[in-house]
Scaffold this motif. Structure first.
Motif, short mmCIF file in Angstrom:
data_model
loop_
_atom_site.label_atom_id
_atom_site.label_comp_id
_atom_site.label_asym_id
_atom_site.label_seq_id
_atom_site.Cartn_x
_atom_site.Cartn_y
_atom_site.Cartn_z
N LEU A 220 -10.08 -7.20 4.45
CA LEU A 220 -11.35 -6.56 4.10
C LEU A 220 -12.48 -6.93 5.06
O LEU A 220 -12.95 -6.08 5.79
CB LEU A 220 -11.73 -6.96 2.67
N GLN A 304 -2.06 -2.88 1.57
CA GLN A 304 -2.36 -1.49 1.23
C GLN A 304 -2.68 -1.30 -0.26
O GLN A 304 -2.91 -0.19 -0.71
CB GLN A 304 -1.19 -0.59 1.64
N SER A 305 -2.67 -2.40 -1.01
CA SER A 305 -2.81 -2.29 -2.47
C SER A 305 -4.25 -2.16 -2.94
O SER A 305 -4.50 -1.75 -4.06
CB SER A 305 -2.21 -3.54 -3.13
N GLY A 306 -5.19 -2.56 -2.09
CA GLY A 306 -6.57 -2.61 -2.56
C GLY A 306 -6.88 -3.83 -3.41
O GLY A 306 -7.93 -3.89 -4.05
N LEU A 307 -5.99 -4.81 -3.45
CA LEU A 307 -6.27 -6.04 -4.20
C LEU A 307 -7.19 -6.97 -3.42
O LEU A 307 -7.86 -7.81 -4.00
CB LEU A 307 -4.96 -6.75 -4.57
N HIS A 308 -7.19 -6.85 -2.12
CA HIS A 308 -8.09 -7.60 -1.25
C HIS A 308 -8.02 -9.11 -1.42
O HIS A 308 -9.05 -9.76 -1.72
CB HIS A 308 -9.55 -7.14 -1.46
N TYR A 442 -4.27 -5.93 7.63
CA TYR A 442 -5.03 -4.71 7.39
C TYR A 442 -4.11 -3.68 6.73
O TYR A 442 -2.89 -3.78 6.86
CB TYR A 442 -5.56 -4.16 8.71
N ARG B 169 0.34 4.11 7.08
CA ARG B 169 -0.59 5.03 6.40
C ARG B 169 -1.67 5.53 7.35
O ARG B 169 -2.87 5.25 7.18
CB ARG B 169 -1.24 4.35 5.18
N HIS B 341 -2.72 1.72 -6.87
CA HIS B 341 -1.81 0.59 -7.06
C HIS B 341 -1.82 -0.03 -8.45
O HIS B 341 -0.77 -0.38 -8.98
CB HIS B 341 -2.11 -0.47 -6.00
#
Lengths: 529, 529
Positions: A220, A304-308, A442, B169, B341
């Protein structure tokens, strides 16, 4: 500066090697290390004494108006000769230093910097902007002979937090503040920059900005750029001051020109930086994988999960062994979440589900000694000292780092082990120890960080490393990876950088350089022609 | 292009106003609108016919090798004369167009673009790169008289997704693809760019990149820049192609020079863009506040919380009323979370706790009609058509947008209402309707978006707006806000941009321009001197 250094002020900076003199490995520790690398010496090279170096007389004197902030002391000059790359340490150990600067300036104000650049531009003196001096890419030494004199400009006396905007969580900070120096001042406001490169203690805000340093967060906000609200830069043609803005679409980013400019376009004197509240909630775990490819796939999905996750460091089996995170030949993922605002057990649980689905065995960290998260953290800070110890034993011990897209990551990983390994074997006659970790990840790719350890031939270590490094750069280029993710270009990465950057961009950058530094005095040889 | 437009292909683009001809307001709707703005006309201005415009003969013809992709048709030339700012619409309604381009090129390949720029550079023809033509800042029209001819270069025939890298992606996409055109092609791969500016249907990837467009996400990844992996740009001196990289620290970002360059340094022909998996989990809510200052404080805390809402749009009472989100004079926060996700009810709950602590009354959205999230979304897409309807009634109806740090946000908000309001009253003799929303929010500040509606004097609307706009720009400047957060600079924001950008940066940008476009043919008058 001492005022802000707290306990650390009892220590002395090493002139020849990494960090604190007092933290260098003992002779006995060096011998123990050397035993792990067959073919190295039986005894360590002696620690060189700064007083053994006799610099030539300076080829100029400072004008009276600048005399108070300019030093011709041999100790200052020698200590500002090079950065802290492996090849710099070996050169210091062998007494083969680069060109010693004629003078070292310690500006105390922006006006001092303006006056120094005016003088240097007038006299065509090469100016090497110098923060903490921790460059590992030849970023702070002068090479060549096209300038009548060389002036190192050490910014560390400009180290104050000048202003804090609590509501916007930002501070105006002078560029010469070392990591602990600025964090100590921010602590009084209950705020933190949380930028922790491996060099944290020995590098400055200005150095981070000029090299686009990678920091604390694995995802991030990986880079100092992300925390930059505005910059003040002294150029030979005037001061460039950008507006404090959370975001702007007004033309190409002005800060984007100076971030990563490595001292070639101006001297960064201060910046408004975006800050964080100190995290109140933390949760971390380590995950072991039998198979590195599976581990990579897990990390890709996490990225790629967006869990950061704040920490998402993947160590390959060799790296896990080297750092003590896992002695049993497994890959280790060090995973951490943090927040100043809300509990983070939820996202950690979600991330561990991903890890288990990829065959990982997870262990939540309790923060005690002996667990692999703590082991990793302490090994991380110790690594450069170990490198110096290996150098004293005549070993080649260097790192390089990069980033590439996920579709190329496996091939690149294999090519590094295969082709760089073959180059080491050819150059040294012995098998290489090559280990890898992902320092940042990333959604579209990882940033692999590679350590190479091998036995060198006494006196030929630098030449041998340069030969290996050339192969490493060619492998990166062939796989479309970047010549550097966060170590910067400096002088050592110049050939790879020239191959990488688009031709028209190089023309534009050269033109910008001529416009801002018509005398060509700023960090000559770096980035521009 | 039609192939990818689906149902939309039945509609016709409006040459004089926003979007689709078929979606423009009817005369009766215009009259209804006009009744809400005292002092406007009783009947709408007629919709102008393109065939009523008689452009002068083109001052040049295309070389035979380019004839197939160059049009001298009056319809093409007139339609490419201006963008879609309020002042453009009024000029079209009043038959007072800007300078009509002599020719319009529709390149079908990168080689066509190279050939067009070669020809233009040789003949010193002004080149106006043109994507969807939705500029609201005078970005796609020629002003002045210093070039022998003007060529509009419409990229929309270069609209294909050329390559998809599923594992990273990312996709390589031609710059001329309009929003729906590229999304339709990505859908086949189960991926999405999710960049939804208000102009989504009528703007292209290349236009977004050249203007650093703001997009779907209200926090975190607010700007097209964040999704850019690499760029290909045709400049008059060669093609600039950056490497596909997830991150790099090799010098100043090459893409950073072209992002926001607004067609002045080259023509972007394609880009590798970072994509998303389509969200599977969504949760949204609307929160009403009695007090706008409290609402701002809530949004600041959310922006600094690390919860990263995908939507976090704050409407002030006037904006909430105008858009139908809340007719009762309260402020409305439209809040949304999404993920491909994991479920996002947790973060929404945490965000709503923050909202309640600031006196907000929350209502979770069920997605049905009649709720304020849906009302807002539909009003959002309708707004530019309403603007055109107001213009037909002789009203002044324009927007401007900015960003500033939180410490200045309240003062700026009040100054906009006070000083811009006073300017409107002075210019029009009637009170202004000024409303504001935050389109994007950052940890260190919001991006306010302001709508101004007032009665104009027939025939003087453009001059009146320009006078009001000048005051608006001065207010932004005085409060250290940016001249534009995502509408770009174009020609209309040029004075404010010149005040904002640092002097040495301007020198560097001018030098880069001369290096890349020695003939000075690319979008003359924009950004550089």
């Amino acid at each position: 500066m001492g005022k802000f250094l707290g306990g650390a002020s009892m220590k002395t900076r090493s002139w020849w090697g990494w960090g604190w003199e007092q933290d260098a490995l003992s002779d006995a520790e060096c011998v123990g290390l050397g035993a792990l690398v067959p073919g190295t010496s039986a005894a360590p090279l002696p620690v060189p004494a700064l007083t053994d170096v006799a610099p030539p007389a300076p080829r100029l004197t400072a004008p009276a108006s600048l005399a108070a902030v300019v030093s011709a002391e041999p100790a200052d000059r020698v200590a500002h000769t090079m950065g802290k790359a492996y090849r710099d340490v070996v050169r210091a150990l062998r007494g083969k230093l680069g060109r010693i600067p004629d003078l070292v300036a310690f500006p105390e104000s922006e006006q001092d910097v303006v006056d120094l650049l005016d003088w240097a531009s007038r006299e065509e003196i090469a100016v090497i902007p110098y923060g903490g001096g921790s460059s590992v890419v030849g970023g702070v030494e002068y090479r060549g002979d096209s300038h009548p004199a060389v002036l190192s400009v050490d910014l560390t006396r400009m180290n104050r937090v000048l202003e804090v905007d609590r509501v916007s969580r930002a501070a105006r900070i002078q560029a010469g503040a070392l990591g602990p120096v600025l964090e100590e001042q921010l602590r009084a406001y209950g705020l933190t920059l949380r930028h922790y490169p491996q060099s944290f203690e020995f590098s400055t805000l200005g150095g981070w900005l000029a090299t686009r340093a990678g920091g604390h967060y694995a995802t991030l906000h990986t880079r100092i750029d992300d925390f930059t609200e505005s910059l003040r830069v002294v150029t030979p043609v005037g001061i460039s001051a950008s507006r404090r803005l959370p975001g702007s679409g007004a033309g190409p980013s002005p800060d984007g020109l100076f971030l990563g400019s490595e001292g070639t376009l101006g001297v960064i004197t201060e910046a408004w930086m975006r800050l964080q509240d100190p995290p109140r909630h933390k949760a971390s775990a380590s995950v072991t994988f039998e198979d590195f490819t599976q581990a990579m796939e897990c990390v890709r999905q996490l990225a790629q999960s967006g869990l950061h996750p704040a920490n998402c460091r993947l160590l390959d089996p060799g790296e896990a062994e080297l750092s003590g995170a896992d002695p049993d030949g497994r890959s280790v993922l060090v995973l951490g979440f943090e927040s100043a605002h809300h509990p983070v057990d939820g996202p950690l649980t979600q991330a561990l589900e991903v890890a288990r689905a990829h065959g990982g065995t997870a262990r939540r960290s309790e923060g005690g000694t002996g667990d692999s998260v703590a082991a990793w953290r302490s090994a991380f800070l110790r690594m450069p000292y170990i490198r110096d110890g290996l150098a004293r034993m005549g070993a080649i011990a260097e790192t390089f780092e990069t980033a590439c897209t996920w579709d190329r990551a496996q091939d690149l990983y294999e090519a590094i082990h295969g082709e760089v390994g073959a180059a080491v074997a050819k150059v040294t006659g012995a098998p290489a120890r090559i280990t890898c970790r992902f320092t940042h990840v990333y959604p579209d790719g990882p940033a692999p960080y590679i350590t190479v350890i091998a036995a060198g031939r006494p006196g030929a270590e630098v030449a041998m490393w340069d030969e290996i490094k050339q192969v490493a750069c060619e492998v990166l280029d062939a796989h479309g990876a970047t010549i550097t993710h966060h170590h910067a270009v400096g002088r050592d990465h110049r050939p790879g950088y020239d191959r990488q950057r688009p031709g028209p961009f190089a023309l534009a950058l050269d033109a910008a350089k001529r416009a801002l530094d018509p005398g060509g005095v700023l960090n000559p040889g770096v980035l521009v022609r």
